[in-house]
Design an enzyme around this catalytic site. Structure first.
Site, PDB file in Angstrom:
ATOM      1  N   ALA A  27       0.850  -1.199   0.000  1.00  0.00           N
ATOM      2  CA  ALA A  27       0.000   0.000   0.000  1.00  0.00           C
ATOM      3  C   ALA A  27       0.883   1.245   0.000  1.00  0.00           C
ATOM      4  O   ALA A  27       2.059   1.185   0.347  1.00  0.00           O
ATOM      5  CB  ALA A  27      -0.892  -0.013   1.222  1.00  0.00           C
ATOM      6  N   GLY A  28       0.312   2.354  -0.415  1.00  0.00           N
ATOM      7  CA  GLY A  28       1.053   3.613  -0.413  1.00  0.00           C
ATOM      8  C   GLY A  28       2.194   3.606  -1.407  1.00  0.00           C
ATOM      9  O   GLY A  28       3.192   4.299  -1.230  1.00  0.00           O
ATOM     10  N   GLY A  43       1.533   3.597  -4.974  1.00  0.00           N
ATOM     11  CA  GLY A  43       1.048   4.005  -6.302  1.00  0.00           C
ATOM     12  C   GLY A  43       0.453   2.869  -7.103  1.00  0.00           C
ATOM     13  O   GLY A  43       0.206   3.014  -8.303  1.00  0.00           O
ATOM     14  N   SER A 103      -5.529   1.055  -2.137  1.00  0.00           N
ATOM     15  CA  SER A 103      -6.757   1.422  -1.426  1.00  0.00           C
ATOM     16  C   SER A 103      -7.976   1.261  -2.341  1.00  0.00           C
ATOM     17  O   SER A 103      -9.049   0.874  -1.878  1.00  0.00           O
ATOM     18  CB  SER A 103      -6.664   2.826  -0.808  1.00  0.00           C
ATOM     19  OG  SER A 103      -6.744   3.800  -1.781  1.00  0.00           O
ATOM     20  N   ALA A 104      -7.806   1.510  -3.647  1.00  0.00           N
ATOM     21  CA  ALA A 104      -8.929   1.288  -4.573  1.00  0.00           C
ATOM     22  C   ALA A 104      -9.251  -0.204  -4.658  1.00  0.00           C
ATOM     23  O   ALA A 104     -10.423  -0.593  -4.695  1.00  0.00           O
ATOM     24  CB  ALA A 104      -8.593   1.835  -5.950  1.00  0.00           C
ATOM     25  N   ASP A 131      -8.393   4.930 -10.342  1.00  0.00           N
ATOM     26  CA  ASP A 131      -7.897   3.759  -9.605  1.00  0.00           C
ATOM     27  C   ASP A 131      -9.023   2.760  -9.342  1.00  0.00           C
ATOM     28  O   ASP A 131      -8.840   1.546  -9.494  1.00  0.00           O
ATOM     29  CB  ASP A 131      -7.284   4.182  -8.260  1.00  0.00           C
ATOM     30  CG  ASP A 131      -5.992   4.966  -8.433  1.00  0.00           C
ATOM     31  OD1 ASP A 131      -5.690   5.381  -9.563  1.00  0.00           O
ATOM     32  OD2 ASP A 131      -5.296   5.169  -7.423  1.00  0.00           O
TER      33      ASP A 131
HETATM   34  C1  MEV Z   1      -3.309   8.104  -8.218  1.00  0.00           C
HETATM   35  O1  MEV Z   1      -3.131   6.709  -8.450  1.00  0.00           O
HETATM   36  C2  MEV Z   1      -3.641   8.805  -9.493  1.00  0.00           C
HETATM   37  C3  MEV Z   1      -3.824  10.318  -9.364  1.00  0.00           C
HETATM   38  O2  MEV Z   1      -4.044  10.810 -10.692  1.00  0.00           O
HETATM   39  C4  MEV Z   1      -5.004  10.675  -8.487  1.00  0.00           C
HETATM   40  C5  MEV Z   1      -6.356  10.315  -9.106  1.00  0.00           C
HETATM   41  O3  MEV Z   1      -6.459  10.089 -10.294  1.00  0.00           O
HETATM   42  O4  MEV Z   1      -7.332  10.310  -8.323  1.00  0.00           O
HETATM   43  C6  MEV Z   1      -2.588  11.005  -8.826  1.00  0.00           C
END
Ligand code: MEV
Length: 307
Positions: free
Chosen positions: A97-98, A100, A104-105, A148
């Site tokens: 997690a955390g 990228g 969490s999605a 996400d």
């Molecule tokens: C995060 O995975 C992607 C961003 O573009 C945020 C979003 O789309 O909600 C940074």
């Protein structure tokens, strides 16, 4: 024991963003690829709603009391979006997690599927899982674009805009990506706010970056549809430079990307909100081993993503 009589489960995958993160928040398109790994959830009827999270070192929930409160609040928002009664749930991540990778999605979609299977015996209306997962996600991320959660729900290679949602994108050539786990990421909320702050301070510069990213995403779409992997890699490289200009890359991400390109990757960039997290590299059979070895020399773990 009566409250444990009915149980249901759900799962969902994480994602990597090939191009378009951050700009997607302001209406530009983005392209994502679903991961097989992600999250699993189980839900049961209970007298009081509770949520237990586990399975990864860094979760969006239990790091601090405030985060635990966020997870409980997010779960209540998800239950309310589905019109569900009191539910006990457990969810487990199989991705960090955390970082990228849409953890969490994936949790939100897996939980929404489990809760919907428990409470909505006749199925849910179109879009209900996405809305419930977004209600969860917005507690952590404030202004999530929905990219996400769409990737977690649908998997595969996706074209996404905030206005129109997801549509499947079929690649004319197999997409082979490697994902380096570089360093702990900053929270998506923090990074989205960082770009928003820059946008308020320097609207022209940020608008220039987000429009340039939108053009690259369009070019990448053509490249994917035509199987032109070299062009796709070039667009990814330019996208990384624009993300650097938005202030969301780090020296660690730049270094991991640099060695991937030296090892022969067709393109490489940070993926997700940035501020740490992961780098992706588009590879071919001939370059995959060299990229993996280059990352291993830096002490980095990696995953594979295919589309
Ligand atoms: C995060 O995975 C992607 C961003 O573009 C945020 C979003 O789309 O909600 C940074």
């Amino acid at each position: 024991m009566a409250e444990r009589e009915r149980t249901a489960s759900g799962r969902a995958g994480g994602k990597v963003i090939l191009l378009g993160e951050h700009a997607v928040v302001y209406g530009s398109p983005a392209i994502a690829l679903g991961l097989t790994l992600g999250a699993e959830a189980r839900a049961h009827e209970a007298s009081v709603s509770t949520l237990e999270l586990g399975g990864a070192e860094h979760l969006p929930g239990p790091e601090s009391p405030a985060d635990e409160a966020d997870a409980a609040r997010a779960f209540r928002a998800l239950l309310s979006a589905l019109g569900a009664g009191a539910t006990g749930a457990r969810a487990k991540l199989s991705i960090p997690a955390g970082a990228g990778l849409g953890a969490s999605a994936a949790l939100g979609v897996a939980l929404a599927r489990a809760v919907a299977a428990l409470w909505c015996a006749h199925g849910v209306e179109h879009g209900a899982i996405a809305r419930a997962a977004l209600a969860w996600e917005n507690v952590f991320h404030g202004n999530a674009s929905g990219l996400d959660t769409a990737a977690a729900e649908h998997g595969g290679c996706l074209w996404f805009t905030r206005a129109r949602g997801p549509s499947a994108l079929t690649s004319a050539a197999p997409l082979q990506l490697l994902v380096a786990l570089v360093e702990p990421g900053a929270s998506t909320r923090t990074m989205v706010e960082k770009v928003a702050t820059l946008r308020r301070a320097e609207p022209v510069r940020v608008e220039h970056c987000t429009s340039a990213i939108a053009e690259l995403v369009e070019r990448a779409r053509e490249a994917i549809l035509l199987g032109r992997l070299g062009d796709l890699g070039a667009s990814m490289n330019e996208n990384h430079e624009l993300l650097r200009a938005l202030g969301v890359s780090t020296p660690g991400l730049d270094r991991a990307r640099g060695v991937a390109l030296e090892a022969g990757a067709l393109g490489s960039k940070l993926t997700g909100a940035g501020g740490g997290g992961c780098v992706i590299a588009l590879v071919e059979d001939g370059s995959a081993a060299a990229v993996r070895t280059a990352w291993e020399r830096l002490g980095l773990g990696w995953l594979e993503a295919k589309g």
